[in-house]
Motif scaffolding. Structure first.
Motif, short mmCIF file in Angstrom:
data_model
loop_
_atom_site.label_atom_id
_atom_site.label_comp_id
_atom_site.label_asym_id
_atom_site.label_seq_id
_atom_site.Cartn_x
_atom_site.Cartn_y
_atom_site.Cartn_z
N ALA A 192 0.84 -1.20 0.00
CA ALA A 192 0.00 0.00 0.00
C ALA A 192 0.87 1.25 0.00
N LEU A 193 1.97 1.18 0.72
CA LEU A 193 2.90 2.30 0.79
C LEU A 193 3.41 2.64 -0.61
N GLN A 194 3.80 1.59 -1.32
CA GLN A 194 4.33 1.82 -2.67
C GLN A 194 3.26 2.41 -3.58
N SER A 195 2.04 1.87 -3.50
CA SER A 195 1.03 2.36 -4.43
C SER A 195 0.58 3.77 -4.07
N MET A 196 0.74 4.13 -2.80
CA MET A 196 0.36 5.51 -2.43
C MET A 196 1.44 6.50 -2.83
N LEU A 197 2.69 6.13 -2.60
CA LEU A 197 3.77 7.06 -2.92
C LEU A 197 4.14 7.03 -4.39
N GLU A 198 3.77 5.92 -5.05
CA GLU A 198 4.06 5.75 -6.47
C GLU A 198 5.53 6.00 -6.78
N GLU A 199 6.36 5.58 -5.87
CA GLU A 199 7.80 5.72 -6.07
C GLU A 199 8.32 4.41 -6.67
N GLU A 200 8.91 4.51 -7.84
CA GLU A 200 9.33 3.30 -8.55
C GLU A 200 10.29 2.46 -7.71
N LYS A 201 11.21 3.16 -7.03
CA LYS A 201 12.25 2.45 -6.28
C LYS A 201 11.67 1.60 -5.16
N LEU A 202 10.53 2.04 -4.62
CA LEU A 202 9.95 1.32 -3.49
C LEU A 202 9.52 -0.09 -3.88
N ASN A 203 9.41 -0.35 -5.19
CA ASN A 203 9.03 -1.69 -5.61
C ASN A 203 10.04 -2.73 -5.15
N PHE A 204 11.25 -2.27 -4.87
CA PHE A 204 12.26 -3.22 -4.41
C PHE A 204 11.97 -3.74 -3.00
N ILE A 205 11.19 -2.99 -2.23
CA ILE A 205 10.82 -3.50 -0.91
C ILE A 205 9.35 -3.89 -0.86
#
Lengths: 266, 265
Positions: free
Chosen positions: A205-218
């Motif tokens: 959910a964090l990744q989809s809210m921030l839409e930060e590509e790099k966060l996909n790694f976590i």
């Protein structure tokens, strides 16, 4: 194969229930909502017409993907992933912390079987359950795909997409196993596995809210992305690789620890 | 006080972990809200075009995310699930930890009644739950300050933090009750977690139906509806229902715990 049989006997009911819930959810969502979802496309398209063209164009690109079997299938994947993660980490925690929880480590380890053998049998029992559960899930996915997707069918893409649950579950299984082996004590398997699953859900959910590509790694739910698999026919290599490396590293760590750890006297 | 202090010390680590999750979520969510609100009008319209089931599963039902309050309400739906799981964890741990750790003989032979000990344990857990709800308020205030939003939403945060606490209390008491009823600790914990999941599923079904009727009584996740929270018209009946439900569960917990056979798992 006594350990294998024993573990399977202890844990299969829980695994079966989870598998049925997962597959039931999949079938329920697709048969219950997919037709209505597809019909809503007209309304959405009409609405887009009233918007500035640039905006509509940006969104319209995704329309074919969004309003397809694959789009809807991937949409539900957040929930299948959550449930799958809870189930798989639960299996890892349950099997590999069983002696620790019941304080009978000495009973098992004094048997004339090496620790790697014990580890292997427990691993095999876990993998059997996870695999069986995924056979059910993948079979249901493919059957639904055949029934609901328009021609031409691309079964191998559907297969890759459906298999993403399996890979994700293996990752969470490794997490659960690692915690079970390294933790000093495991108080509640269901509590801990729910927490792990929710943790994955939060990261996602964090990744989809921030839409930060790099966060996909976590973001463990996105290492093996079902949507990507459906539309491109393969997972994105860098994320899939990250997931695979983490899984293998965790399993290796668990193995080393399990075969070498000192067993505390009670 | 010894017991209370020990319980607080014991639970601190897991509490901090859960708080970290809360912190990440509230901050990430609120920081993101400005972008979400920018195309909120469009998103809301878009969402309304989707079939009800899709919206319900996404947890976006009955919320206008083009406004900050609506967005915050959607965010709080996730936090509510997080709180429920945390509360259930607190409840079952308070009752069955000594059995799981096999330290029950040590503790329950002390010259204090079981109820006395259980009360201290439950109290310590409630402190954690209260702190969790309070931190939600603090994090929300801090995060929004970063955002530089006009308008004062403090009342909204307070209402939602209270809702978190009350819903958490229900799951806390239910989990404690299950832990006291089941002889095997793992079964009790599982029942507590299942209660969260089943009632959450019921909440999704609630959003799905045009006229859910009595279903609302069965899912604490819908005791406090988004619309009510935003308007500030909290249903007194459901507030009391929360308290009553918790009171009954805790009563059963104490009764069962006082008489049960204490044993190792």
């Amino acid at each position: 194969m006594n350990v294998f049989r024993f573990e399977l006997k202890r844990a299969w009911v829980g695994a079966l229930i989870w598998s049925l819930v997962l597959t039931g959810l999949l079938c329920g969502l697709i048969t219950g909502a997919l037709p209505a979802f597809m019909e809503s496309r007209v309304a959405v398209e009409n609405m887009l017409k009233s918007l500035p063209p640039a905006f509509a164009a940006a969104f319209g690109m995704q329309m074919d993907n969004l309003f397809s079997f694959g789009g809807f299938y991937a949409f539900g994947f957040l929930f299948y992933s959550l449930f799958g993660a809870i189930m798989a980490s639960g299996i890892g925690l349950d099997l590999f912390s069983r002696e620790k929880r019941e304080k009978c480590m000495d009973f098992l380890l004094t048997k004339p079987r090496g620790r790697s053998r014990l580890f292997a049998e427990k691993l095999l029992a876990s993998l059997t359950m996870i695999a069986a559960s995924n056979v059910l899930f993948i079979a249901a996915s493919l059957a639904l795909y055949r029934a609901y997707a328009p021609q031409p069918l691309m079964l191998e893409r559907a297969l890759v997409a459906a298999s993403s649950l399996l890979w994700m579950e293996l990752l969470f299984f490794a997490v659960g196993t690692c915690i079970a082996v390294f933790a000093k004590r495991v108080r509640s398997v269901s509590g801990l596995s729910t927490a792990i699953g929710i943790g994955g859900f939060l990261l996602s959910a964090l990744q989809s809210m921030l839409e930060e590509e790099k966060l996909n790694f976590i973001n463990p739910f996105k290492y093996f992305d079902a949507a990507k698999a459906f539309f491109d026919g393969a997972f994105e290599l860098k994320y899939a690789l990250t997931g695979a490396v983490i899984t293998i590293a965790l399993m290796a760590a668990a193995y080393v620890r399990y075969t070498r750890a000192d067993i505390p006297s009670l | 006080m010894n017991l209370f202090r020990k319980e607080i010390k014991f639970g601190l680590k897991s509490f901090l972990l859960w708080t970290l999750g809360l912190f990440m979520f509230v901050f990430a969510g609120i920081v993101k809200s400005s972008a979400a609100m920018a195309d909120g009008q469009f998103m809301t319209e878009l969402i309304n075009k989707f079939p009800r089931i899709v919206v319900a599963v996404m947890g976006m039902a009955n919320a206008d995310i083009s406004k900050f309050a609506g967005f915050y309400a959607v965010l709080m739906q996730y936090i509510l699930v997080l709180t429920a799981v945390f509360a259930a964890h607190l409840g079952s741990r308070a009752v069955s930890r000594e059995s799981v750790d096999k330290t029950y003989e040590f503790l329950f032979t002390k010259p204090r009644s079981r109820s006395f000990i259980l009360a201290r344990k439950l109290l310590a857990s409630l402190v954690f739950l209260t702190a969790f709800a309070c931190l939600n308020l603090v994090f929300s205030l801090l995060a929004v300050k970063q955002l530089g939003l006009e308008g004062d939403y403090t009342a909204l945060y307070v209402r939602f933090s209270f809702a978190l606490w009350f819903v958490g209390l229900v799951f806390f008491s239910l989990a404690a009750m299950f832990a006291a009823i089941f002889r095997v600790a793992e079964q009790g914990a599982r029942a507590g977690n299942l209660a969260v999941m089943i009632t959450y599923a019921a909440a999704v079904v609630y959003d799905l139906l045009e006229k859910p009727g009595v279903l609302r009584l069965f899912t604490p996740f819908r005791f406090f509806l988004n619309t009510e929270m935003i308007d500030g018209t909290v249903s007194v009946f459901f507030l009391l229902f929360c308290v009553a439900l918790s009171a009954v569960s805790l009563f059963v917990t104490f009764r069962r715990f006082e008489r049960r056979d204490l044993g190792a798992v």
